[in-house]
Design a protein around this motif. Sequence first.
Motif, mmCIF file in Angstrom:
data_model
loop_
_atom_site.group_PDB
_atom_site.id
_atom_site.type_symbol
_atom_site.label_atom_id
_atom_site.label_comp_id
_atom_site.label_asym_id
_atom_site.label_seq_id
_atom_site.Cartn_x
_atom_site.Cartn_y
_atom_site.Cartn_z
ATOM 1 N N ARG A 150 -24.243 -5.021 -8.936
ATOM 2 C CA ARG A 150 -23.192 -5.927 -8.475
ATOM 3 C C ARG A 150 -23.718 -7.347 -8.357
ATOM 4 O O ARG A 150 -23.028 -8.298 -8.711
ATOM 5 C CB ARG A 150 -22.651 -5.469 -7.123
ATOM 6 N N ALA A 151 -24.924 -7.493 -7.862
ATOM 7 C CA ALA A 151 -25.516 -8.820 -7.721
ATOM 8 C C ALA A 151 -25.708 -9.471 -9.079
ATOM 9 O O ALA A 151 -25.414 -10.660 -9.253
ATOM 10 C CB ALA A 151 -26.851 -8.727 -6.977
ATOM 11 N N VAL A 152 -26.157 -8.711 -10.056
ATOM 12 C CA VAL A 152 -26.354 -9.255 -11.404
ATOM 13 C C VAL A 152 -25.014 -9.681 -11.986
ATOM 14 O O VAL A 152 -24.889 -10.760 -12.571
ATOM 15 C CB VAL A 152 -27.051 -8.224 -12.316
ATOM 16 N N ARG A 153 -23.991 -8.850 -11.817
ATOM 17 C CA ARG A 153 -22.664 -9.172 -12.330
ATOM 18 C C ARG A 153 -22.119 -10.447 -11.685
ATOM 19 O O ARG A 153 -21.599 -11.337 -12.361
ATOM 20 C CB ARG A 153 -21.712 -8.004 -12.055
ATOM 21 N N GLN A 154 -22.275 -10.556 -10.371
ATOM 22 C CA GLN A 154 -21.781 -11.731 -9.663
ATOM 23 C C GLN A 154 -22.578 -12.982 -10.042
ATOM 24 O O GLN A 154 -22.014 -14.053 -10.232
ATOM 25 C CB GLN A 154 -21.845 -11.511 -8.162
ATOM 26 N N LEU A 155 -23.884 -12.843 -10.188
ATOM 27 C CA LEU A 155 -24.696 -13.995 -10.576
ATOM 28 C C LEU A 155 -24.357 -14.469 -11.987
ATOM 29 O O LEU A 155 -24.411 -15.667 -12.268
ATOM 30 C CB LEU A 155 -26.179 -13.657 -10.473
ATOM 31 N N ARG A 156 -23.981 -13.565 -12.863
ATOM 32 C CA ARG A 156 -23.564 -13.973 -14.209
ATOM 33 C C ARG A 156 -22.277 -14.789 -14.149
ATOM 34 O O ARG A 156 -22.122 -15.779 -14.868
ATOM 35 C CB ARG A 156 -23.363 -12.760 -15.100
ATOM 36 N N ARG A 157 -21.336 -14.368 -13.294
ATOM 37 C CA ARG A 157 -20.095 -15.131 -13.138
ATOM 38 C C ARG A 157 -20.375 -16.512 -12.563
ATOM 39 O O ARG A 157 -19.830 -17.515 -13.016
ATOM 40 C CB ARG A 157 -19.128 -14.385 -12.219
ATOM 41 N N VAL A 158 -21.229 -16.566 -11.546
ATOM 42 C CA VAL A 158 -21.563 -17.837 -10.910
ATOM 43 C C VAL A 158 -22.298 -18.739 -11.901
ATOM 44 O O VAL A 158 -22.064 -19.948 -11.943
ATOM 45 C CB VAL A 158 -22.390 -17.592 -9.631
ATOM 46 N N ARG A 191 -35.116 -12.843 -12.288
ATOM 47 C CA ARG A 191 -35.933 -11.974 -11.427
ATOM 48 C C ARG A 191 -35.272 -10.625 -11.200
ATOM 49 O O ARG A 191 -35.936 -9.599 -11.190
ATOM 50 C CB ARG A 191 -36.190 -12.653 -10.086
ATOM 51 N N LEU A 192 -33.953 -10.627 -10.993
ATOM 52 C CA LEU A 192 -33.254 -9.355 -10.786
ATOM 53 C C LEU A 192 -33.288 -8.495 -12.042
ATOM 54 O O LEU A 192 -33.436 -7.280 -11.963
ATOM 55 C CB LEU A 192 -31.806 -9.603 -10.381
ATOM 56 N N GLN A 193 -33.144 -9.101 -13.195
ATOM 57 C CA GLN A 193 -33.163 -8.318 -14.426
ATOM 58 C C GLN A 193 -34.558 -7.815 -14.736
ATOM 59 O O GLN A 193 -34.718 -6.726 -15.272
ATOM 60 C CB GLN A 193 -32.627 -9.154 -15.583
ATOM 61 N N ALA A 194 -35.580 -8.571 -14.391
ATOM 62 C CA ALA A 194 -36.950 -8.128 -14.634
ATOM 63 C C ALA A 194 -37.331 -6.993 -13.696
ATOM 64 O O ALA A 194 -38.070 -6.083 -14.071
ATOM 65 C CB ALA A 194 -37.919 -9.292 -14.475
ATOM 66 N N ALA A 195 -36.813 -7.018 -12.469
ATOM 67 C CA ALA A 195 -37.154 -5.996 -11.486
ATOM 68 C C ALA A 195 -36.336 -4.719 -11.681
ATOM 69 O O ALA A 195 -36.775 -3.643 -11.291
ATOM 70 C CB ALA A 195 -36.918 -6.532 -10.073
ATOM 71 N N GLY A 196 -35.159 -4.826 -12.285
ATOM 72 C CA GLY A 196 -34.276 -3.680 -12.423
ATOM 73 C C GLY A 196 -34.705 -2.742 -13.522
ATOM 74 O O GLY A 196 -35.534 -3.073 -14.375
#
Length: 97
Positions: free
Chosen positions: A12-20, A71-76
């Motif tokens: 959800r955080a990745v999805r929201q950060l992409r929108r932002v 960072r979120l995509q690298a950690a996921g």
Amino acid sequence: MASTTDRVKSLRAVRQLRRVRAFYTGGVLLWAVLTAWTGWQQPSSRQMWVSALLLAVFSGLLLTVSLWLQRLQAAGPRRPAHHATSRRTTAPRHAHA
């Protein structure tokens, strides 16, 4: 290992950060055009400096969101969290004579 709820929150955080990020990219493009236009029409005016300030703010926000997203995509995990089973019925294979 991360729990399922942590993984869902991360997605959800990745999805929201992409929108932002898309919103901030639009802001950077808008303020870049407006800064160039105002600089052309009224160089060194107050409006030009305000536009340049807003361009710097949106650029900083875009940079911050891009770093968080990276960072979120690298950690996921690289693979999806859940793999559904095939809906086909598995029948024993027989050789035809």
